[in-house]
Scaffold this active site. Structure first.
Site: not given
Ligand code: SAJ
Length: 421
Positions: A260
């Site tokens: 995503c």
């Molecule tokens: N990450 C960081 N630092 C942070 C947060 C995340 O490095 O502070 C990294 C994570 O390790 C990961 C990536 O970014 O590799 C994406 O992390 P994410 O927490 O956005 O997780 P996703 O992609 O599984 O899910 C997100 C959903 N997350 C949240 O809302 C917490 C949401 O945005 C969507 O429902 C989903 O993408 C989607 O399907 O679009």
């Protein structure tokens, strides 16, 4: 009423189960025959869908799956949750959405509602799907059938926010479609948030993910700056997040994975160009986030140098390869980029990940090694790339010679064998 769910992946399967649990009969359409068999035998393949929940609705005859579209005419509602990836040069790839839409168009019948849940650029539902559906069926939208966009918001691995209790934005290509779609989703999901068009609903979702990509890139940039200034970015951020309003926690990491956050914002970037508009934040965020694996390697080189070890003679253990904690998904995982970079330096690399028993990728096939004291002592350096909750980090700290912690797990209890990103 009968509801079709096209695409039984991490979005479609939880949604199909939720729709079946509130009493609808659900017909899943899934192109992977192995997944079809698993669903029909009540066996879940999605971490967030417990097998007993799936088995229950299958046993009650409320959910069944098939690979073909033959039963579309029986459906009152058809929800589409298929992938919207990027092609190699960061351009939207709508082949799955278009393929499904074409299959539906020749089987569409009056009264049906079609709802696209896949994350995509504003305009996909109205400009791409609508013409295919009207031309293929001879029906007219808003009069004969209804068409809406309702973005999925599942957060893989999140135990608090499920499909049912996460508010659902809904936009129609016209007022009748909005009314029908809102009425449907209101029966499945606790809170429905209607917006004035399908384009608005599409933009809401891409904005949400762009918000995350940009904020993650901001803290990643801070990490790069702190490294240059000799400051501890984790201490700075933990202190910053004590502010009780107007800020929210994001942390640096080895990069941004999943299907995503690294991808969705580029759908908006691509569409904005059609309006001669440059979405600077999106391009910049992507640039910074994609740089992080190289930064991790830079830190590894410095540590090995201090240990008088050439990277080509080093034995490195990657702790965690999934793209984020407590999931088994490897897609776009930054840990795999770190793995590739380490191997390119000639280092001997093994990995341990409780969620990923084995991986085969780019000609490499590895099995997760057990996290024992001898395995830890065998390696010169542990690179903590994914902070799964279930790992005993004190045990790792006790037996590892050196740890590069890219997730700040040890940030509140430093020790001389731990280096923070
Ligand atoms: N990450 C960081 N630092 C942070 C947060 C995340 O490095 O502070 C990294 C994570 O390790 C990961 C990536 O970014 O590799 C994406 O992390 P994410 O927490 O956005 O997780 P996703 O992609 O599984 O899910 C997100 C959903 N997350 C949240 O809302 C917490 C949401 O945005 C969507 O429902 C989903 O993408 C989607 O399907 O679009």
């Amino acid at each position: 009423a009968v509801v079709g769910v096209v695409g039984l992946g991490y979005v479609g399967l939880p949604l199909a189960v939720e729709i079946a649990r509130v009493g609808f009969r659900v017909l899943g359409v899934e192109r992977n025959p192995k997944r079809v068999d698993l669903v029909n035998s009540g066996k879940s393949y999605i971490d967030d869908v417990p097998t007993e929940k799936l088995a229950e609705v299958v046993r009650e005859g409320r959910l069944e799956a098939r690979v073909d579209f033959s039963r579309v005419p029986e459906m009152d509602v058809i929800v589409i949750a298929v992938p919207t990836p990027l092609t190699r040069n960061l351009v939207p790839d709508l082949q799955y959405v278009e393929g499904v839409t074409r299959e539906l168009s020749s089987r569409l019948r009056p009264g049906q509602l079609v709802s696209l849940e896949s994350t995509t650029y504003p305009g996909t539902t109205e400009e791409v799907m609508l013409p295919i559906l009207e031309r293929g069926s001879g029906l007219r939208v808003e009069e004969d059938f209804f068409l809406a966009h309702s973005p999925e918001r599942v957060d893989p691995g999140n135990k608090n926010f499920t499909t049912k209790n996460t508010s659902k934005v809904v936009g129609g290509v016209g007022p009748a479609s909005l009314e029908v779609a809102s009425a449907f989703y209101a029966q499945v999901i606790d809170q429905v948030v209607p917006v004035s068009s399908a384009k608005a609903a599409e933009l809401v979702k891409v904005y949400e993910n762009t918000f995350r990509a940009v904020n993650i890139a901001l803290v990643n940039e801070l990490a790069l700056l702190c490294d240059r200034m000799g400051l501890n970015v984790w201490e700075v951020l933990d202190a910053a997040f004590t502010k009780p309003f107007g800020i929210m926690p994001f942390y640096p990491g080895p990069g941004v994975g999943g299907h995503c956050i690294p991808i969705d914002p580029h759908y908006l970037e691509w569409k904005a160009k059609e309006f001669n508009f440059n979405t600077h934040f999106i391009a910049l965020a992507g640039e910074i986030n994609r740089k992080m694996p190289e930064f991790v390697l830079e830190k590894v080189r410095r540590i090995l140098n201090d240990m008088r070890l050439a990277p080509s003679a080093a034995r490195v253990l990657l702790l965690g390869v999934a793209y984020k904690k407590d999931v088994s998904d490897l897609r776009e995982s930054p840990a795999l980029d770190v793995l590739r970079l380490l191997r390119r330096e000639g280092a001997q690399v093994a990995y341990h990940d409780p969620f990923v028993p084995e991986l085969s990728w780019e000609g490499i096939s590895l099995r997760s090694v057990p996290l024992t004291d001898e395995v830890l002592r065998e390696h010169d350096l542990v690179v903590l790339t994914t902070d799964h909750t279930s790992v005993d980090y004190e045990f790792v700290r006790r037996h590892a010679r050196k740890i590069l912690d890219t997730r700040g797990v040890y940030r509140r209890s430093p020790s001389d064998n731990v280096v923070l990103l």
